[in-house]
Design an enzyme around this catalytic site. Sequence first.
Site, PDB file in Angstrom:
ATOM      1  N   ASN A 223      44.964  36.266  45.886  1.00  0.00           N
ATOM      2  CA  ASN A 223      45.192  36.830  44.556  1.00  0.00           C
ATOM      3  C   ASN A 223      46.649  36.663  44.142  1.00  0.00           C
ATOM      4  OD1 ASN A 223      42.666  38.357  43.522  1.00  0.00           O
ATOM      5  ND2 ASN A 223      42.777  38.882  45.693  1.00  0.00           N
TER       6      ASN A 223
ATOM      7  N   GLU B 251      43.924  33.059  42.696  1.00  0.00           N
ATOM      8  CA  GLU B 251      43.093  33.840  41.787  1.00  0.00           C
ATOM      9  C   GLU B 251      43.987  34.679  40.882  1.00  0.00           C
ATOM     10  OE1 GLU B 251      40.187  36.076  43.870  1.00  0.00           O
ATOM     11  OE2 GLU B 251      39.172  34.313  44.705  1.00  0.00           O
TER      12      GLU B 251
ATOM     13  N   GLU C 242      30.675  37.960  41.895  1.00  0.00           N
ATOM     14  CA  GLU C 242      31.134  38.899  42.926  1.00  0.00           C
ATOM     15  C   GLU C 242      30.180  40.083  43.023  1.00  0.00           C
ATOM     16  OE1 GLU C 242      35.705  39.181  43.568  1.00  0.00           O
ATOM     17  OE2 GLU C 242      35.350  39.399  41.427  1.00  0.00           O
TER      18      GLU C 242
ATOM     19  N   ASP D 281      40.043  35.678  37.951  1.00  0.00           N
ATOM     20  CA  ASP D 281      39.350  36.748  38.666  1.00  0.00           C
ATOM     21  C   ASP D 281      38.913  37.844  37.695  1.00  0.00           C
ATOM     22  OD1 ASP D 281      38.310  38.070  40.790  1.00  0.00           O
ATOM     23  OD2 ASP D 281      40.216  38.761  41.607  1.00  0.00           O
TER      24      ASP D 281
ATOM     25  N   GLU E 188      37.946  34.273  50.837  1.00  0.00           N
ATOM     26  CA  GLU E 188      39.032  34.941  50.119  1.00  0.00           C
ATOM     27  C   GLU E 188      39.781  35.829  51.088  1.00  0.00           C
ATOM     28  OE1 GLU E 188      40.050  37.841  46.302  1.00  0.00           O
ATOM     29  OE2 GLU E 188      37.959  37.422  46.809  1.00  0.00           O
TER      30      GLU E 188
END
Length: 626
Positions: free
Chosen positions: A109, A141, A227, A171, A50
Amino acid sequence: MSFAQRSERIVERTFTPSRTELAAALRAGEIRIDLQPQLNLGSGRVVGVEALARWTHPELGPVPPLTFIPVAEQHGLGEAVAATVLEQALACVAQLDALGAQTLGVAVNVSARSLGDDGRVRRVREALARSGVAPSRLTLEVTEDALRGDPAGLQEVLSRLKSLGVRLSLDDFGSGYSSLGRLQTLPLDELKIDRVFVEQMRRCRDTGVIAAIAALGRHLGMTVLAEGPESSAELELLAGLGCHLAQGYAISAPLPPGQFYDWLGQQLARPPTVRARPAACAAQQPARPDESAELGLRLHHALDQTMTDAGAIGVVCHATTARLARELGADFAAWWRTGSERELDSSLRCVTAWSAQPGVTAELTRASRAMTFAAGVGLPGRALEQREPVWVADVEAEPGLPRAGVLRAAGMRSALAIPIRTRDRAVGVLEFFGAQLREPDRRGMTALSSIGVRLAHFLARRDAIAASDGYRTTFDALHAVFAALAVTAPDQLPAQLCQHAARLARADVVGLWLPGEAPGELRLAASHGGLDPRLRTNALDEHSAVATAHASQERLFFGDLAAHPLPSRRLAQVFRARSALLQPVVGDGVASAVISIAWSTPRERVEEPLLTAIGLLADYARPLLR
């Protein structure tokens, strides 16, 4: 660590950047990315990274993202920051390839506000084109807050992004207000469990929420990523709860690209941290639960790659069949599909087949292509009727199994059929045979079932996109036809109507039939293309297909005129065609004419946009033909 955390809090509390400062930081290239790896909990391998936005102020040092990202969005700079992060993330892919990590993807993101920007899809497409990165290696995301916006608008923009071939991830799942009903309708590939639940697991040993989210994600056919794990023990616990991937300090902190590449190179050179599980088992040997979880993850990953890399539907069908067959250890595979919802005949027909040894299974391929199966008949029919995967341990022990002889000759022992289904109907079946095809257990069957659901939704999305494009193109052409006919002289109207209808339908032959003097007869008033010249003087009687359409006032379609009994065979002779559409012109309960449209080749169907356009053309022509 304590000093660093307190320092960040001090910066966050005391420094609020202005729009001018943030714009200057963008121009100076101070907005950079860190990379944090994502680990496959089944294989112990890094499968993605990411890209996280970072700002190092020249005087104050690192500025937390929670400080500058909201300011950027508030002052209209959110898209500039997002574009910078996306460009840098895509540029990292080349370095990943150089390290031998050609399968790793990058995730970035996308804010809820930017999803409402009409140019978002275009900018992602252009960034992918500039970088040359395959769309399947990019994951966007979307924060859970985005789900609280306009449902129709969100559905549209996510579908358009998905049509580019990228993956979509939700997310921080569980921290907002997600509607489970909406979750089912969105084209998402991944759920990211919010780190707050991992922290709760760490403090209170409460794993219920994580297990529930993981079960939900698997049921919806999504990859589940947790996460925030901070230890190897937490990684093992998350794997046991059903999570597929993890991202957190237990694997690595976010690192600048240079440091990340060094770290990744070391990881690629050493054995996996979690013991890899075998990819296949012997025939009739049930897979262990951990193997089934790994199988499901690999199948979903394979499905993502084939669906995004392939173009036309036929290519997708064959590529998906071949890829899933290899993952399952099958020696032969076939894709069976049903007719459309409008077709009365819903029998399964083989549309593509794959073989690991084409010569050995050549006869099996020919036999499959020549057969059709009704619901409940044969292995594909059973999967279609039961709407669940069907496993056969020994095909020789199945009484009355079609193709048993050719299966034995090809050395096939075990079989598996997976229905491709939506909530309302099954649209096809994937069938696999093998000399040593693994037997899935309950979890394996669940993974296979979700594969079929994802395929069905993918096909539905492709059909919807194609239909949307088809309607737009067709109705643009129809508008031009209306404009041309509006200025056509009355005596030229029949000929012009035929000519424009031929262009609209891309047909070889078009005729306009009007009632004759005798009851039930129809005469050719005008034509375009290769109609038999004798029809200009000879009427079609009441037994003809054109007269049938006229009398019934219903549209008739013949996909293959040569395969139909009379009178459609006569229609094939006079039209010199293989397929035809007969559209009556109806008004006030009376058919005043019939428009015949014919093609020189057989057609499986006529697309819905064209059917609607021809109907509108007939309605438009009705008052003009008086």
